[in-house]
Write an enzyme that holds these catalytic residues in place. Structure first.
Site, PDB file in Angstrom:
ATOM      1  N   ASN A   1       0.828  -1.209   0.000  1.00 22.46           N
ATOM      2  CA  ASN A   1       0.000   0.000   0.000  1.00 22.46           C
ATOM      3  C   ASN A   1       0.863   1.259   0.000  1.00 22.46           C
ATOM      4  O   ASN A   1       1.858   1.321   0.725  1.00 22.46           O
ATOM      5  CB  ASN A   1      -0.897   0.010   1.251  1.00 22.46           C
TER       6      ASN A   1
ATOM      7  N   GLN B   1      -2.412   2.718   3.296  1.00 21.30           N
ATOM      8  CA  GLN B   1      -1.130   2.651   3.997  1.00 21.30           C
ATOM      9  C   GLN B   1      -1.309   3.300   5.373  1.00 21.30           C
ATOM     10  O   GLN B   1      -1.883   4.397   5.476  1.00 21.30           O
ATOM     11  CB  GLN B   1      -0.040   3.390   3.209  1.00 21.30           C
TER      12      GLN B   1
ATOM     13  N   HIS C   1       6.672  -1.222   2.798  1.00 20.93           N
ATOM     14  CA  HIS C   1       6.651  -2.624   3.224  1.00 20.93           C
ATOM     15  C   HIS C   1       5.742  -3.421   2.308  1.00 20.93           C
ATOM     16  O   HIS C   1       4.797  -2.894   1.728  1.00 20.93           O
ATOM     17  CB  HIS C   1       6.179  -2.753   4.679  1.00 20.93           C
ATOM     18  N   PHE C   2       6.057  -4.700   2.196  1.00 21.95           N
ATOM     19  CA  PHE C   2       5.239  -5.648   1.444  1.00 21.95           C
ATOM     20  C   PHE C   2       4.604  -6.609   2.444  1.00 21.95           C
ATOM     21  O   PHE C   2       5.297  -7.144   3.306  1.00 21.95           O
ATOM     22  CB  PHE C   2       6.104  -6.469   0.474  1.00 21.95           C
ATOM     23  N   HIS C   3       3.301  -6.812   2.310  1.00 21.82           N
ATOM     24  CA  HIS C   3       2.620  -7.823   3.115  1.00 21.82           C
ATOM     25  C   HIS C   3       2.671  -9.150   2.347  1.00 21.82           C
ATOM     26  O   HIS C   3       2.411  -9.178   1.138  1.00 21.82           O
ATOM     27  CB  HIS C   3       1.135  -7.507   3.276  1.00 21.82           C
TER      28      HIS C   3
HETATM   29  P1  5GP Z   1      -0.203  -0.797   5.908  1.00 12.98           P
HETATM   30  O1  5GP Z   1      -1.639  -0.520   6.244  1.00 12.98           O
HETATM   31  O2  5GP Z   1       0.657   0.436   6.130  1.00 12.98           O
HETATM   32  O3  5GP Z   1      -0.023  -1.387   4.544  1.00 12.98           O
HETATM   33  O4  5GP Z   1       0.260  -1.915   6.893  1.00 12.98           O
HETATM   34  C1  5GP Z   1       0.885  -1.660   8.134  1.00 12.98           C
HETATM   35  C2  5GP Z   1       0.878  -2.951   8.904  1.00 12.98           C
HETATM   36  O5  5GP Z   1       1.755  -2.813  10.002  1.00 12.98           O
HETATM   37  C3  5GP Z   1      -0.504  -3.328   9.479  1.00 12.98           C
HETATM   38  O6  5GP Z   1      -0.921  -4.573   8.945  1.00 12.98           O
HETATM   39  C4  5GP Z   1      -0.263  -3.393  10.987  1.00 12.98           C
HETATM   40  O7  5GP Z   1      -0.946  -4.457  11.601  1.00 12.98           O
HETATM   41  C5  5GP Z   1       1.247  -3.557  11.075  1.00 12.98           C
HETATM   42  N1  5GP Z   1       1.823  -3.004  12.296  1.00 12.98           N
HETATM   43  C6  5GP Z   1       1.581  -1.788  12.841  1.00 12.98           C
HETATM   44  N2  5GP Z   1       2.312  -1.613  13.958  1.00 12.98           N
HETATM   45  C7  5GP Z   1       3.047  -2.748  14.110  1.00 12.98           C
HETATM   46  C8  5GP Z   1       3.999  -3.149  15.102  1.00 12.98           C
HETATM   47  O8  5GP Z   1       4.322  -2.453  16.048  1.00 12.98           O
HETATM   48  N3  5GP Z   1       4.565  -4.374  14.918  1.00 12.98           N
HETATM   49  C9  5GP Z   1       4.232  -5.193  13.861  1.00 12.98           C
HETATM   50  N4  5GP Z   1       4.845  -6.365  13.787  1.00 12.98           N
HETATM   51  N5  5GP Z   1       3.332  -4.827  12.921  1.00 12.98           N
HETATM   52  C10 5GP Z   1       2.747  -3.620  13.055  1.00 12.98           C
END
Ligand code: 5GP
Length: 148
Positions: free
Chosen positions: A93, A100, A106-108
């Site tokens: 994202n 995001q 980052h890549f999920h």
């Molecule tokens: P985004 O929405 O930016 O694509 O994804 C961010 C991801 O980071 C989310 O899935 C969320 O659960 C994860 N995340 C947020 N804070 C932390 C954290 O402190 N540790 C870990 N391991 N994941 C996190």
């Protein structure tokens, strides 16, 4: 962890990369770290994060992009082997409106299980507009050629 403890340039991921907060680490090399997501869509949901603190993918250096591209298949294979999932999504994202929430690229990697656990998508698409596609494809092709 609250956003208020972060300095302007820090994100939760830079703190994890620096070892200042804990994570379930899956992999680490000079350029990349991979950890389990703290709020997974399904068991084994991982985040593959370049150490370079680019906010979005378009800002990432070629060096970090190469490193992350090279390791994604290997981490995916390990997650599949260990979880038993046979399918998965890679999600990436960029920007608030694109879902995001952490502004460090980052890549999920999200295992998709036979019982449906994993990423759930309300995909919405419509057939391509060919007049628009002719113009867009030519412009983007040229832009890439010019080295942007
Ligand atoms: P985004 O929405 O930016 O694509 O994804 C961010 C991801 O980071 C989310 O899935 C969320 O659960 C994860 N995340 C947020 N804070 C932390 C954290 O402190 N540790 C870990 N391991 N994941 C996190």
């Amino acid at each position: 962890m609250g956003k208020d403890i972060l300095s302007k340039e820090e994100t939760i991921f830079s703190l994890i990369i620096d070892g200042k907060i804990p994570s379930y680490k899956l992999y680490e090399d000079e350029f990349v770290i991979a950890i389990l997501d703290i709020n997974p869509f399904s068991p084994g949901h991982a985040l593959v994060i370049p150490k370079e603190a680019a906010k979005t993918l378009d800002k990432l250096s070629s060096k970090s992009a190469s490193a992350i591209g090279a390791i994604l298949p290997k981490i995916s294979r390990a997650i599949l082997d260990v979880t038993g999932a046979k399918e998965f999504n890679v999600l990436q994202n960029n920007g608030v409106n694109a879902y995001q929430s952490v502004f460090h690229v980052h890549f999920h990697i999200i295992p998709k299980y036979e019982d449906g656990r994993g990423l759930q998508f309300p995909f919405q698409s419509s057939p391509i507009n060919h007049d628009e596609a002719i113009i867009l494809s030519k412009k983007i092709y040229q832009h890439i050629l010019e080295g942007t």
